[in-house]
Design an enzyme around this catalytic site. Sequence first.
Site, PDB file in Angstrom:
ATOM      1  N   HIS A   1      -0.462  -2.854 -13.387  1.00 30.67           N
ATOM      2  CA  HIS A   1      -0.334  -4.099 -14.151  1.00 30.67           C
ATOM      3  C   HIS A   1       0.008  -3.840 -15.612  1.00 30.67           C
ATOM      4  O   HIS A   1       0.544  -4.718 -16.282  1.00 30.67           O
ATOM      5  CB  HIS A   1      -1.624  -4.910 -14.033  1.00 30.67           C
ATOM      6  CG  HIS A   1      -1.779  -5.553 -12.683  1.00 30.67           C
ATOM      7  ND1 HIS A   1      -2.679  -6.561 -12.446  1.00 30.67           N
ATOM      8  CD2 HIS A   1      -1.148  -5.334 -11.502  1.00 30.67           C
ATOM      9  CE1 HIS A   1      -2.592  -6.945 -11.177  1.00 30.67           C
ATOM     10  NE2 HIS A   1      -1.674  -6.203 -10.585  1.00 30.67           N
TER      11      HIS A   1
ATOM     12  N   SER B   1       5.360  -4.144 -11.985  1.00 34.37           N
ATOM     13  CA  SER B   1       5.815  -3.702 -10.669  1.00 34.37           C
ATOM     14  C   SER B   1       7.284  -3.307 -10.705  1.00 34.37           C
ATOM     15  O   SER B   1       8.072  -3.868 -11.482  1.00 34.37           O
ATOM     16  CB  SER B   1       5.616  -4.824  -9.644  1.00 34.37           C
ATOM     17  OG  SER B   1       4.261  -5.180  -9.533  1.00 34.37           O
TER      18      SER B   1
ATOM     19  N   LYS C   1       3.314 -14.740   0.144  1.00 39.45           N
ATOM     20  CA  LYS C   1       3.919 -13.604   0.863  1.00 39.45           C
ATOM     21  C   LYS C   1       2.855 -12.604   1.293  1.00 39.45           C
ATOM     22  O   LYS C   1       2.913 -12.054   2.404  1.00 39.45           O
ATOM     23  CB  LYS C   1       4.961 -12.915  -0.017  1.00 39.45           C
ATOM     24  CG  LYS C   1       6.156 -13.782  -0.358  1.00 39.45           C
ATOM     25  CD  LYS C   1       7.158 -13.056  -1.226  1.00 39.45           C
ATOM     26  CE  LYS C   1       7.943 -12.039  -0.445  1.00 39.45           C
ATOM     27  NZ  LYS C   1       9.057 -11.475  -1.204  1.00 39.45           N
ATOM     28  N   ASP C   2       1.885 -12.363   0.429  1.00 38.66           N
ATOM     29  CA  ASP C   2       0.812 -11.432   0.774  1.00 38.66           C
ATOM     30  C   ASP C   2      -0.034 -11.964   1.935  1.00 38.66           C
ATOM     31  O   ASP C   2      -0.394 -11.209   2.844  1.00 38.66           O
ATOM     32  CB  ASP C   2      -0.087 -11.173  -0.440  1.00 38.66           C
ATOM     33  CG  ASP C   2       0.480 -10.086  -1.343  1.00 38.66           C
ATOM     34  OD1 ASP C   2       1.442  -9.414  -0.921  1.00 38.66           O
ATOM     35  OD2 ASP C   2      -0.036  -9.918  -2.456  1.00 38.66           O
TER      36      ASP C   2
ATOM     37  N   GLU D   1      -5.269  14.119  14.481  1.00 38.09           N
ATOM     38  CA  GLU D   1      -4.802  12.741  14.637  1.00 38.09           C
ATOM     39  C   GLU D   1      -3.324  12.647  14.243  1.00 38.09           C
ATOM     40  O   GLU D   1      -2.817  13.487  13.495  1.00 38.09           O
ATOM     41  CB  GLU D   1      -5.629  11.803  13.761  1.00 38.09           C
ATOM     42  CG  GLU D   1      -7.065  11.633  14.221  1.00 38.09           C
ATOM     43  CD  GLU D   1      -7.175  10.720  15.432  1.00 38.09           C
ATOM     44  OE1 GLU D   1      -7.620   9.575  15.301  1.00 38.09           O
ATOM     45  OE2 GLU D   1      -6.823  11.176  16.543  1.00 38.09           O
TER      46      GLU D   1
END
Length: 390
Positions: free
Chosen positions: A202, A206, A229-230, A273
């Site tokens: 921040h 971005s 959107k999130d 894994e």
Amino acid sequence: MRFIKKNPLLNIAYNSGVVYPVPASISYLWNFGSLSLVCLVIQIITGIFLAMHFAANTDIAFLSVEHIMRDINYGWLIRYFHANGASMFFLVVYVHIFRGLYYGSYLYPRQPVWSIGVVILLLMIGTAFMGYVLPWGQMSFWAATVITNLASAIPVIGLDVVYWLWGGFSVDNATLNRFFSFHYLLPFILVGLVAVHIFLLHEDGSNNPLGLDIVKVDKAPFAPYFTIKDVFGIVVFLVLFCFLVFFEPNLLGHPDNYIPANPLVTPAHIVPEWYFLPFYAILRSIPNKLGGVILLLSAIFVLLLLPFIFKQSVRSSQFRPFCSLMFWFFLSDCFLLGWLGGQPVEVPYILAGQLCTLFYFVYFLVILPLISKIEYLMSGMKNRKYNECI
């Protein structure tokens, strides 16, 4: 509004989650940052409930997991969410990293953001490995034995480090206790690093698909334009996650881990894994133990050094055709490394793993700097021609 400004915590939340300016051009690929946070929260919550019933003792650790699965109300659900949540967490983070590589999110002024992100990845790997050991099945025990023995490759102090990790002279009860303690502690350290990661993001703003500075692009407040959107991304993620948990909960696990650990019986093929398989293939690409360990660590630390290896005027590969092409070759190479990591150590998989490992490092240390240098020279020639025309 006045009340929010007077309250420091509410003011931070308001500035970070409501009016925070976001480039208007970002796509759904930028959702994976928030999805990573969702995965971390799921892992911590489910992990706390599992810790209430898990017994970190080699005699009953396996039975305590079975107790959780069979006797605790919704214990099977919590355990499946936690086990598959690790896979989903790594999947989301890997997409997040590859997106950052493609769009140049590691370049100025976001070097600190990228560096903290790589440290988070390292802690995730350590936390996930320790968690994989806790069920104390066959694959858990032998994975712990193989991986901790790698520390013996350290000159002079290697054997002492191995004994410290084991808490004795073999993988036993003290090892399980140590791994359980660290597995419980590290996620809370991750929360602190994630907070720093978000704060630095921040501060610098971005990145965006255009690869331009945030001051040069159209911006919109985070809420409501990007919260929508999130939320959509989180809903899609949870649908896929629930499908995995309810219909294919053991799809990504290994069947040998449903057999209690037996130090006297070695599994035919020890594999970690799936999210460790590319690194496992890199580790096996060199027959020498010390060389393999150095190469394994270098595969992660090269990401940490990436912002400082080279600079470029255009961040996004979207406008750099050759760089974009090589990125897709690199992505294919990572998928191939993952597949090779699950194969036996024999011909032709050994040679294929060595070639893929070579391309992995060549991409970062040779191809990307070379492309940047060529693009810089070409842009200088274009500028000179333009000035001559004027």
